[in-house]
Motif scaffolding. Structure first.
Motif, PDB file in Angstrom:
ATOM      1  N   VAL A   9      46.567  46.583  26.295  1.00 22.50           N
ATOM      2  CA  VAL A   9      45.507  46.658  27.309  1.00 22.50           C
ATOM      3  C   VAL A   9      44.136  46.720  26.643  1.00 22.50           C
ATOM      4  O   VAL A   9      43.171  46.103  27.115  1.00 22.50           O
ATOM      5  N   LEU A  10      44.053  47.450  25.543  1.00 20.02           N
ATOM      6  CA  LEU A  10      42.790  47.560  24.815  1.00 20.02           C
ATOM      7  C   LEU A  10      42.297  46.188  24.371  1.00 20.02           C
ATOM      8  O   LEU A  10      41.105  45.859  24.498  1.00 20.02           O
ATOM      9  N   ARG A  11      43.194  45.354  23.880  1.00 20.11           N
ATOM     10  CA  ARG A  11      42.790  44.019  23.423  1.00 20.11           C
ATOM     11  C   ARG A  11      42.444  43.100  24.594  1.00 20.11           C
ATOM     12  O   ARG A  11      41.634  42.184  24.436  1.00 20.11           O
ATOM     13  N   GLN A  12      43.053  43.348  25.739  1.00 18.83           N
ATOM     14  CA  GLN A  12      42.634  42.609  26.938  1.00 18.83           C
ATOM     15  C   GLN A  12      41.186  42.952  27.284  1.00 18.83           C
ATOM     16  O   GLN A  12      40.395  42.084  27.651  1.00 18.83           O
ATOM     17  N   MET A  13      40.848  44.206  27.156  1.00 15.92           N
ATOM     18  CA  MET A  13      39.477  44.646  27.419  1.00 15.92           C
ATOM     19  C   MET A  13      38.502  44.024  26.412  1.00 15.92           C
ATOM     20  O   MET A  13      37.414  43.568  26.780  1.00 15.92           O
ATOM     21  N   ILE A  14      38.914  44.000  25.160  1.00 18.84           N
ATOM     22  CA  ILE A  14      38.061  43.405  24.125  1.00 18.84           C
ATOM     23  C   ILE A  14      37.891  41.910  24.373  1.00 18.84           C
ATOM     24  O   ILE A  14      36.778  41.366  24.271  1.00 18.84           O
ATOM     25  N   HIS A  15      38.991  41.248  24.716  1.00 24.80           N
ATOM     26  CA  HIS A  15      38.932  39.812  24.972  1.00 24.80           C
ATOM     27  C   HIS A  15      38.013  39.514  26.158  1.00 24.80           C
ATOM     28  O   HIS A  15      37.226  38.560  26.121  1.00 24.80           O
ATOM     29  N   THR A  16      38.091  40.320  27.201  1.00 27.53           N
ATOM     30  CA  THR A  16      37.224  40.130  28.362  1.00 27.53           C
ATOM     31  C   THR A  16      35.756  40.280  27.957  1.00 27.53           C
ATOM     32  O   THR A  16      34.903  39.478  28.364  1.00 27.53           O
TER      33      THR A  16
ATOM     34  N   SER B  26      36.140  36.255  35.306  1.00 27.45           N
ATOM     35  CA  SER B  26      35.873  36.966  34.049  1.00 27.45           C
ATOM     36  C   SER B  26      36.980  37.948  33.672  1.00 27.45           C
ATOM     37  O   SER B  26      37.190  38.225  32.490  1.00 27.45           O
ATOM     38  N   VAL B  27      37.687  38.504  34.657  1.00 26.52           N
ATOM     39  CA  VAL B  27      38.725  39.511  34.353  1.00 26.52           C
ATOM     40  C   VAL B  27      40.121  38.968  34.615  1.00 26.52           C
ATOM     41  O   VAL B  27      41.055  39.738  34.833  1.00 26.52           O
ATOM     42  N   ILE B  28      40.266  37.646  34.559  1.00 28.38           N
ATOM     43  CA  ILE B  28      41.550  37.044  34.909  1.00 28.38           C
ATOM     44  C   ILE B  28      42.664  37.451  33.942  1.00 28.38           C
ATOM     45  O   ILE B  28      43.840  37.504  34.321  1.00 28.38           O
ATOM     46  N   LEU B  29      42.334  37.749  32.695  1.00 28.22           N
ATOM     47  CA  LEU B  29      43.350  38.118  31.709  1.00 28.22           C
ATOM     48  C   LEU B  29      43.494  39.630  31.559  1.00 28.22           C
ATOM     49  O   LEU B  29      44.250  40.097  30.701  1.00 28.22           O
ATOM     50  N   LEU B  30      42.793  40.377  32.387  1.00 25.24           N
ATOM     51  CA  LEU B  30      42.828  41.838  32.281  1.00 25.24           C
ATOM     52  C   LEU B  30      43.827  42.426  33.278  1.00 25.24           C
ATOM     53  O   LEU B  30      43.785  42.123  34.469  1.00 25.24           O
TER      54      LEU B  30
ATOM     55  N   LEU C 224      23.320  28.219  35.312  1.00 25.02           N
ATOM     56  CA  LEU C 224      23.176  29.603  35.774  1.00 25.02           C
ATOM     57  C   LEU C 224      24.126  29.898  36.936  1.00 25.02           C
ATOM     58  O   LEU C 224      24.764  30.955  36.980  1.00 25.02           O
ATOM     59  N   ARG C 225      24.224  28.949  37.861  1.00 26.41           N
ATOM     60  CA  ARG C 225      25.133  29.143  39.002  1.00 26.41           C
ATOM     61  C   ARG C 225      26.581  29.187  38.545  1.00 26.41           C
ATOM     62  O   ARG C 225      27.365  30.033  39.017  1.00 26.41           O
ATOM     63  N   ASN C 226      26.952  28.290  37.645  1.00 18.66           N
ATOM     64  CA  ASN C 226      28.334  28.257  37.158  1.00 18.66           C
ATOM     65  C   ASN C 226      28.695  29.541  36.415  1.00 18.66           C
ATOM     66  O   ASN C 226      29.807  30.072  36.562  1.00 18.66           O
ATOM     67  N   ALA C 227      27.755  30.041  35.625  1.00 16.74           N
ATOM     68  CA  ALA C 227      28.005  31.278  34.887  1.00 16.74           C
ATOM     69  C   ALA C 227      28.164  32.451  35.844  1.00 16.74           C
ATOM     70  O   ALA C 227      29.032  33.312  35.653  1.00 16.74           O
ATOM     71  N   SER C 228      27.354  32.497  36.885  1.00 24.25           N
ATOM     72  CA  SER C 228      27.455  33.576  37.868  1.00 24.25           C
ATOM     73  C   SER C 228      28.785  33.498  38.617  1.00 24.25           C
ATOM     74  O   SER C 228      29.404  34.535  38.908  1.00 24.25           O
ATOM     75  N   ASP C 229      29.216  32.282  38.928  1.00 21.21           N
ATOM     76  CA  ASP C 229      30.516  32.115  39.588  1.00 21.21           C
ATOM     77  C   ASP C 229      31.644  32.597  38.681  1.00 21.21           C
ATOM     78  O   ASP C 229      32.612  33.217  39.146  1.00 21.21           O
ATOM     79  N   TRP C 230      31.522  32.313  37.397  1.00 20.07           N
ATOM     80  CA  TRP C 230      32.569  32.718  36.452  1.00 20.07           C
ATOM     81  C   TRP C 230      32.667  34.233  36.374  1.00 20.07           C
ATOM     82  O   TRP C 230      33.772  34.797  36.432  1.00 20.07           O
ATOM     83  N   ILE C 231      31.542  34.916  36.245  1.00 18.92           N
ATOM     84  CA  ILE C 231      31.589  36.375  36.121  1.00 18.92           C
ATOM     85  C   ILE C 231      32.110  37.005  37.399  1.00 18.92           C
ATOM     86  O   ILE C 231      32.765  38.051  37.375  1.00 18.92           O
ATOM     87  N   THR C 232      31.878  36.355  38.549  1.00 12.69           N
ATOM     88  CA  THR C 232      32.318  36.908  39.827  1.00 12.69           C
ATOM     89  C   THR C 232      33.810  36.711  40.061  1.00 12.69           C
ATOM     90  O   THR C 232      34.497  37.612  40.576  1.00 12.69           O
TER      91      THR C 232
END
Length: 227
Positions: free
Chosen positions: A191-198, A161-165, A150-158
């Motif tokens: 850009v649209l596919r970046q959003m989808i990928h995210t 999560s948008v590193i490729l956007l 749970l902690r790792n997942a929260s760190d990832w989203i923070t």
């Protein structure tokens, strides 16, 4: 622990032995009773912590599943927009025509993901008051792994999560579309596919987390079934 020793005269070695044995038995009984009371207290604390932690993990699991379902609905318009615009580009449609289709579906051009807020109070309390140490070792390891996930997942989203956007490009496209200005179709799809990928990455992490939480709750039942 306090013992009241009987006051009596000892007339022989036999009387002394009986008296000594009575004292030893009294001490051992008192120690055993004290140990039993302490063990019962610890066992009760461990059972209470176990129950509260399981309820908390189940609540987190319910929230994860709700987010997965909500995100499925949020991703669908993005995929539909990508399908339509990509087909226009493959068909060689003029940029003006593609822009008309983009403007017609501009409400779909938004990145929105649902991510739950995870509870950890029951686990934190169990660790703080040491009741976690009185739980079954197998349960403890499983719950510890679940909360680490749970902690790792929260760190990832923070943080990641948008590193490729490309957020600046997304904002610029939003502005041009809102003002009715033309956009480059290929840049738009990129850009649209970046959003989808995210969005898909968020879903992937949630699905993985769902599996880990299910495992944390299911293993105890399996262990009891074999016990």
């Amino acid at each position: 622990m306090h013992l009241e020793l009987p006051k009596m005269r000892l007339h022989s070695l036999k009387d002394f032995s009986k008296h000594y044995l009575m004292i030893v038995l009294s001490i051992l009984t008192a120690l055993g009773l004290e140990a039993w009371i302490e063990h019962s207290h610890h066992a009760h604390a461990g059972e209470t912590a176990n129950r509260q932690i399981r309820a908390e993990i189940q609540g987190n699991l319910d929230d994860v599943r709700s987010s997965i379902k909500a995100n499925e609905a949020l991703i669908a318009p993005l995929n539909e927009l990508d399908t339509a615009v990509s087909q226009d580009i493959r068909d060689g449609a003029a940029a003006a025509v593609v822009n008309e289709h983009i403007r017609a579906r501009r409400a779909s051009f938004k990145l929105s993901v649902n991510w739950p807020t995870f509870a950890s109070q029951a686990w934190d309390v169990a660790v703080a008051n040491q009741s976690a140490s009185w739980m079954d070792d197998v349960d403890l390891r499983r719950y510890s792994a679940a909360y680490a996930d749970l902690r790792n997942a929260s760190d990832w989203i923070t943080h990641d999560s948008v590193i490729l956007l490309n957020a600046p490009s997304m904002a610029a496209l939003h502005t041009r579309i809102d003002l009715g200005a033309p956009v480059d179709p290929l840049e738009f799809v990129t850009v649209l596919r970046q959003m989808i990928h995210t969005s898909q990455e968020v879903q992937s992490h949630l699905h993985q987390l769902e599996g880990h939480l299910v495992h944390a709750l299911a293993q105890e039942d399996a262990g009891k079934a074999h016990g």
